[in-house]
Design an enzyme around this catalytic site. Structure first.
Site, short mmCIF file in Angstrom:
data_model
loop_
_atom_site.label_atom_id
_atom_site.label_comp_id
_atom_site.label_asym_id
_atom_site.label_seq_id
_atom_site.Cartn_x
_atom_site.Cartn_y
_atom_site.Cartn_z
N ASP A 1 0.75 -1.26 -0.11
CA ASP A 1 0.12 0.07 -0.03
C ASP A 1 0.93 1.27 -0.09
O ASP A 1 1.65 1.45 0.77
CB ASP A 1 -0.88 -0.01 1.36
CG ASP A 1 -1.78 1.18 1.57
OD1 ASP A 1 -1.76 2.04 0.53
OD2 ASP A 1 -2.49 1.03 2.46
N HIS B 1 -4.65 4.47 6.23
CA HIS B 1 -3.21 3.91 5.50
C HIS B 1 -2.00 4.28 6.50
O HIS B 1 -1.73 5.33 6.93
CB HIS B 1 -3.17 4.58 4.40
CG HIS B 1 -4.61 4.18 3.52
ND1 HIS B 1 -4.27 2.97 2.83
CD2 HIS B 1 -5.87 4.80 3.41
CE1 HIS B 1 -5.54 2.80 2.11
NE2 HIS B 1 -6.36 3.75 2.54
#
Lengths: 554, 554
Positions: free
Chosen positions: A194, A367
């Protein structure tokens, strides 16, 4: 084992060079594993488009190889395209309980039958053809998120899913750093990770810090409280409910997707709501404002969302009144800044106090920031690295971060959608790409809106349209009716009668010229009308509407 | 002095509840003073609109009272509407040298004659009717910015203009804090102040810090450097030129407005460019990449700007190549995040290194943050306060900031465009509002695009258009040609022939029904066609195109 390929291919079909429609293939010999299958929201220039799904031509051609779809978590950009691709391919689907629950709802909505859904849990390991897939517990802004360790004949592939490292998550299911560390000792071949927050230094704050802010705000106010957040953020919703219970408030759930989440979340055990806490919106008037919390959708300022409708007095049951306290527990997704700002302004106009991100810690990202990414790379110690889940600049930045930790640049693959990266036990390189791209969904149409249609919509949106109709005698080519001129989206006709009259004159002149020169060919006639009118209007008013000449023959 | 009014009116006609089209009126008896006259950029839903200017109906009705237009600085949102309002009213214009220079260019472009332009300088004081206006030097992101102290019969009004407090500006003309302090001792009646950055804590950094970053970057690289910034930011341009000179690079100016700025700036003495520094873009190839800096427009990712054209290989003379270093010396204005991000991605795809705000201090704001605003309020000590230059949430926040400094809430006026605030020597209150609003400019049309036209453009942009043409015999009402169906922006016709054929059938059926029932009234016929087709298409494909039935009679 077959000798025909002996190479492992990793193919990101979506999600690289963009935020959205994540889908990655892992292929070896006659086996393909699909990781996630998400949608993207349309770009500004995709006028009228509802959503974007990945082009799966390559998968369709190789559909006999597909062994399964494994899902990392239940966000739309990871599961949203499933109902569409199931119309073309068939494969068993694997995911955690919440993820599969959300997929199940989608499949029901689309009335798709006979889907092979399989609930796994973190720690499980399943075999799909040549692959063995292990699911690892991660932290993210939706519960039940997992990373994947894929054991392949040439080595281990680790896919991070979307993640952050939260030491104090809401469900007490802490990210399984031990498992990640253990896998890191096994000579991992490739890491895919990610890249969303790679531009942000430091650490993402724990979800729990938002709960502290809620408690602080709730403890100090007697106002009615309305909190808007993402419907999928069950931890956030849990924390709002916890604060409500602590400060003796009843909870009202508003917005279709929020009602869905609370139902699914409660049913599957992801939400813990004490009995009697949630009340019906119709019973709100039996309580004081100080006894009410409304949890609603609309944190992105979406015009049709519950919060927008409350703000603009279009909600059937709840109107914002002076003294309300509205908390926007979210960041604007890039592109939504203006719509959020407009809703905040409107809420304030109605006399509400509004708390948003720049004023208090009412949101954290899901995130990983730079230090968390470094931890991931350091634990996994991969030989090769593919940054995923990001615009090109995020991928490039993530590549630089990995290089800073010692991964050689030539071992990092900054891919495009459709790139094929081929691995052996000790080599990795780009192979020939496969077809990939955007399929636009508009209403029930999938892929029937392409560049020509979009170009026309753009043209129409900028200067509108002029239709010129003429009826012609098929025997002699003489004009028997018209020209009539109709416009839409061009000028306010009632105040521009002169302009429309002059436009007719221009067309009449063209028709006369053509009659004189015996031009009866429709294509020529149409293009003469178009050119003359376009020139006249641009000269006159500097606008360039779409001009549609129509010739009828009787 | 006349007794008829004896009240001072302050009327923000634009710029409150929005960022853009700043214009404020100060009125007493038969005198009106106009402060600034700017444009706004269109909102997303204003499809095809080029710009937005203020509705000046009130000024036009009272045009005999207008004594002058005073300008605080030369940004578009403060001077951009001047050529348009000069078509309706006439008044002498006052501003500093650079501001008037920029206005002069606009007036020339619009071919307007006989405008009374007057250059003043900071420190000057002029008399306009009942008002005496003093100009005070300020810091901002364009040189020659001023605040105004307006001496009126009922007290002093201070208008901050756009400002920041920069102790080390580029031109060594430091903000005149002494004058502000001196005015603050004179019992100021009202302060109007810039609210843009009121949500940001602390201080805005000095423009000079950006120069330090440039020097640092320039000293370390041998790459070709391309810097994109706002064309109006002459101080920024000066700093890029200074760094170029220091590190032996030639400068190329690219982009029409950047070329204009450099010309005007040099001519009026605001830019100091050593001879031989600027070279023509055609001579670039005589130099090494390490000897070149390009200063260009396009810092907002505007699709037609020079930087975008370079990135997408559409620039005639300059293409980005691997190894270029691009610096985006600007923040995305809210709403532009996506376009900027797209250009950055494309630059990186071409192999350029890109430095933008989140990576280095290559931009500072031109507006005051909280501590600077507090300094302004504390120096001026006004009795009343009107926050201006901001969305509603900024104005509200600025009101709270002023209350925190001791201004009573009832002495603060959070206005809307068209609000009238009436003052005597010791009272202030809202009076009846006047007409205000948005006038949309599209091409040469001013105000001829309104809600109906915009609604049609929106409809067309989302699902396109279907035109249905039928020719009818005027004697018996029988169909003699058609129905023909033409679509644009709806579906890709070649792949949807069945749908179009079925649509024709639907229309034929309607026509048959009408013939049978002797319905020949056009309006009824058209609405029957529209309804039937709309229902059919929505059922079939869940889209709702604009349907335009046209009936021709022969």
């Amino acid at each position: 084992m077959s000798k025909k390929q002996n190479k492992l291919k990793i193919i990101p079909l979506g999600g690289v060079g963009e935020i959205g429609k994540n889908i990655t293939l892992v292929e070896y010999d006659d086996d393909i594993l699909i990781i996630d299958c998400g949608l993207a929201f349309p770009e500004d220039e995709m006028l009228g488009i509802d959503m974007v799904i990945p082009d799966i031509t390559y998968l369709f051609k190789n559909r006999s190889k597909i062994k399964g779809i494994v899902l990392t978590h239940g966000h739309e950009d990871h599961i949203g395209a499933i109902p569409y691709i199931l119309q073309k391919i068939n494969a068993p689907i694997y995911g955690t309980k919440l993820t599969i629950g959300l997929v199940e709802n989608k499949i029901k909505d689309h009335k798709i039958k006979n889907v092979d859904l399989n609930v796994i849990q973190a720690g499980d390991r399943i075999t799909l053809g040549n692959f063995s897939v292990e699911f690892i517990k991660m932290s993210h802004s939706i519960p039940d998120s997992v990373a994947l360790a894929i054991y392949t004949p040439v080595g281990i592939v680790v896919h991070s899913g979307d993640f952050k490292i939260d030491f104090t998550p809401i469900n007490d299911d802490v990210i399984d750093l031990h498992k990640l560390a253990e896998i890191g000792t096994k000579d991992v071949l490739v890491l895919l990770a990610d890249s969303t927050n790679v531009e942000r230094p430091g650490y993402t704050m724990s979800e729990r810090t938002v709960g502290d802010t809620f408690n602080d705000i709730f403890s100090k106010t007697k106002q009615r409280i309305i909190v808007a957040t993402f419907a999928s953020n069950i931890h956030r919703i849990q924390q709002i409910i916890d604060a409500a219970v602590l400060y003796d408030r009843k909870v009202i759930i508003s917005g279709r997707s929020m009602v869905n989440t609370v139902e699914v979340g409660t049913e599957l055990g992801y939400l813990n709501v004490p009995k009697g806490t949630i009340i019906d919106i119709d019973d709100m008037n039996s309580y004081l404002p100080s006894e009410i919390v409304v949890i609603t959708t609309g944190s992105q300022g979406e015009p049709m969302s519950a919060l927008s409708r409350m703000a603009f007095s279009e909600h059937r049951k709840l109107d914002i009144v002076s003294g309300d306290l509205v908390i926007i527990s979210a960041s604007p997704i890039p592109g939504n800044e203006k719509t959020v700002s407009r809703v905040v302004d409107q809420l304030m106009h109605k006399g509400a106090d509004v708390i948003y991100e720049s004023l208090a810690d009412v949101h954290v990202s899901g995130h990983a920031c730079q230090e968390e990414l470094k931890l991931m790379h350091t634990l996994i110690k991969p030989k090769f690295f593919i940054p995923i889940h990001g615009e090109y600049r995020h991928l490039k930045r993530h590549s630089e971060l990995a290089q800073g930790l010692g991964t050689p640049k030539e071992n990092i693959f900054v891919a495009r959608n459709g790139s094929v990266i081929e691995f052996t036990e000790d080599t990795g390189k780009f192979g020939p790409s496969v077809q990939a791209g955007n399929i636009l969904v508009d209403g029930l149409g999938i892929g029937d809106v392409g560049n020509i249609v979009l170009r026309d919509r753009k043209h129409l949106s900028e200067d509108g349209l002029i239709v010129v109709v003429v009826t012609i005698d098929k025997n002699d080519g003489n004009v028997v009716a018209g020209p009539d001129i109709i416009s839409r989206g061009f000028v306010y006709v009632r105040e521009s009668e002169d302009l429309m009259e002059e436009s007719k004159k221009v067309v009449r002149e063209v028709l006369r010229e053509c009659e004189k020169n015996k031009i009866t060919d429709w294509a020529t006639l149409k293009s003469r009308i178009r050119d003359a009118l376009r020139g006249f209007l641009y000269e006159k008013i500097k606008r360039n509407p779409m001009i549609l000449p129509i010739i009828m023959e009787v």
